[in-house]
Write an enzyme that holds these catalytic residues in place. Structure first.
Site, short mmCIF file in Angstrom:
data_model
loop_
_atom_site.label_atom_id
_atom_site.label_comp_id
_atom_site.label_asym_id
_atom_site.label_seq_id
_atom_site.Cartn_x
_atom_site.Cartn_y
_atom_site.Cartn_z
N TRP A 320 30.68 46.98 91.35
CA TRP A 320 30.59 45.80 90.20
C TRP A 320 30.65 46.56 88.93
O TRP A 320 31.30 46.22 87.92
CB TRP A 320 29.26 45.13 90.16
CG TRP A 320 29.03 44.32 89.22
CD1 TRP A 320 29.64 42.81 89.42
CD2 TRP A 320 28.37 44.51 87.97
NE1 TRP A 320 29.06 42.35 88.20
CE2 TRP A 320 28.42 43.06 87.17
CE3 TRP A 320 27.81 45.48 87.07
CZ2 TRP A 320 28.07 43.14 85.76
CZ3 TRP A 320 27.43 45.38 86.18
CH2 TRP A 320 27.40 43.93 85.34
N HIS A 321 30.08 47.83 88.73
CA HIS A 321 30.15 48.43 87.39
C HIS A 321 31.35 48.96 87.01
O HIS A 321 31.63 49.28 85.78
CB HIS A 321 28.98 49.51 87.23
CG HIS A 321 27.56 49.19 87.27
ND1 HIS A 321 26.84 48.69 88.29
CD2 HIS A 321 26.86 49.26 85.97
CE1 HIS A 321 25.83 48.20 87.50
NE2 HIS A 321 25.60 48.42 86.26
N GLY A 322 32.31 49.31 87.87
CA GLY A 322 33.57 49.74 87.51
C GLY A 322 34.41 50.13 88.92
O GLY A 322 33.99 50.58 89.99
N PHE A 469 32.19 46.84 81.44
CA PHE A 469 32.18 46.27 82.72
C PHE A 469 32.13 44.65 83.07
O PHE A 469 32.14 44.18 84.15
CB PHE A 469 30.59 46.66 83.35
CG PHE A 469 30.26 47.97 83.14
CD1 PHE A 469 31.07 49.01 83.51
CD2 PHE A 469 29.31 48.55 82.24
CE1 PHE A 469 30.81 50.32 83.36
CE2 PHE A 469 28.86 49.93 82.02
CZ PHE A 469 29.86 50.78 82.43
#
Length: 469
Positions: A320-322, A469
């Site tokens: 999810w963060h990248g 993000f």
């Protein structure tokens, strides 16, 4: 390229927010106030991403229509089909904009032919507003909230600018009643101003100033890189990202209070943690709550297939963060730590003096931030090898000592500021001298605002790390 509007910009501080507050409080009709906030929220988003306003509006209205269909057909196969389709649409939006390039890059690494490299811009906040729509649709499907009769509420829920582009992730049921009856009062407004100014100070005075030496120190491929230099750089980055993200959350919560809305808390002094699990109960709490309630527990939680469930949640947390293997490693690293803490390590940590448990948590957290800071595996691996003296670098050099001396005072003050110490001292003073509390708050807010303004006028470095993000 247009500049994204951030809370710590002079335009936002001295024009956008004051103008909106004046219009909001001049207007007395609650329904008009909601539409005013919706309009300004879309304007806020359009300032940096005018082309993606259509995406935001479409995602919100599509979620509204799906929710109506799910509610009207509740208890039938159609409701389930609509719910699955709705989740697929939102995951598809997130996947297309955020992960297609990552997928193509990895396929090109193994396929005998090369796929065309897509160049897809990432809409700001897409990770946040898609998750909020998923929360909303899931709760409608479960029957815990009703589907709103008009699109006004869902448009407000999705677009409300304080949480729109970097959280905290809020849930519709937490804000539903507030949309109709925001708790507007002088006390709430005053609390909001103070909370906003605290966040502004975190961002401008700490995060921005800490970020400048970070970029110089965290260059493991440089001939000047040293073992202690990488450690010091990671320590500074840990503080930078905390003040950057928690500062944004404080500003978001403060702005919400100014308009009479209570948003979720997102941080609870994560750097006083005594374990990896404790750290994640205190860091980005709204995201952790989302994965716990909408992924981990539905998969079975601790009751069945715990290892699988932990793997899925922490893989998704990292991803999810990248769109990078570094983020996936970062997420799985914390998932592994939490697993072994549940198995046996947590019991050992509970028996240790608090200092040693905190030392363990700090060490594993700093190692984790290495994988978060770098966006490619090679640089992260070089940094890790350097930190543990395995890359043939000096322990220290003259350049490091210059950076250390120049930033020592900021470093020490930042460490103190990320603990409850200052808050506890101020609370004790307020109890001892209640007659001075309001005056001290006004003077403190004015001083922080003045310092932040001076720093913003004299600097071009003012990013929000979590905007990517």
């Amino acid at each position: 390229m247009r500049t994204i509007m951030v809370f710590s910009s002079l335009f936002f501080l001295y024009l956008f927010l004051p103008a909106l507050l004046v219009l909001y409080y001049v207007c007395r009709k609650p329904a008009f106030r909601v539409w005013l906030l919706i309009g300004f929220s879309f304007l806020f988003y359009a300032w940096g991403e005018p082309v993606w306003v259509v995406l935001l509006l479409s995602a919100a209205l599509t979620g509204y229509l799906f929710a109506l269909g799910i509610a009207k057909s509740r208890g039938t196969w159609l409701a389930k089909a609509l719910y699955i389709a709705a989740i697929a649409v939102n995951i598809g939006i997130l996947g297309f904009f955020k992960y297609v390039s990552f997928l193509v890059d990895n396929l090109n690494a193994v396929l005998p032919f090369q796929l065309a490299e897509p160049h897809i811009a990432l809409p700001i906040g897409v990770s946040f507003f898609t998750f909020e729509i998923i929360c909303y649709l899931t709760d409608v499907y479960k029957g815990t909230i009703p589907a709103p009769a008009t699109p006004k509420n869902i448009l407000f829920y999705v677009s409300f600018f304080p949480h729109l582009v970097a959280g905290p992730i809020i849930r519709y049921r937490d804000i539903e009643e507030q949309i109709e009856q925001p708790q507007v009062s002088l006390a709430s407004f005053s609390e909001g101003v103070t909370r906003f100014v605290i966040g502004l100070g975190k961002k401008v005075i700490f995060a921005n100033l800490l970020g400048e030496p970070v970029s110089q120190l965290l260059q493991p491929g440089s001939a000047d890189a040293t073992v202690l230099g990488i450690w010091f750089g990671v320590c500074l980055f840990a503080l930078q990202i905390y003040f950057d993200f928690s500062g944004y959350s404080d500003m978001a919560i403060g702005i919400g209070k100014m308009f009479g809305f209570e948003l979720r808390e997102n941080f609870n002094y994560p750097y006083v943690s005594k374990s990896a699990g404790d750290f994640w109960r205190r860091w980005n709490m709204s995201l952790g709550g989302f994965f716990r309630d909408y992924v981990y527990i539905p998969l079975g939680g601790n009751r069945k297939h715990m290892v699988r469930n932990l793997f899925v949640v922490w893989f998704l947390t990292g991803f999810w963060h990248g769109a990078s293997w570094n983020f996936i490693i970062w997420g799985l690293y914390f998932g592994f730590l939490i697993y072994i803490e549940r198995q046996f390590l947590g019991t050992w940590l509970d028996k240790l003096p608090a200092f040693f448990a905190h030392l363990y948590a700090t060490a594993v957290m700093l190692i984790g931030w290495v994988w978060f800071y770098f966006t490619d595996l090679k640089s992260a691996a070089k940094a890790m090898l350097t930190m543990f003296g395995l890359y043939g670098r000096e322990w220290a050099n003259q350049e490091l000592w210059i950076y250390f001396k120049e930033n020592l005072l900021l470093f020490v003050i930042a460490i103190i500021a990320c603990t409850p110490l200052a808050k506890n001292v101020l609370a004790r003073l307020a109890r001892s001298f209640p007659q001075l509390e309001n005056g001290a708050a006004i003077i403190g807010n004015a001083a922080v605002l003045a310092i932040a303004t001076v720093l913003l006028v004299g600097s071009t470095y003012n990013p929000f790390l979590y905007y990517r993000f």
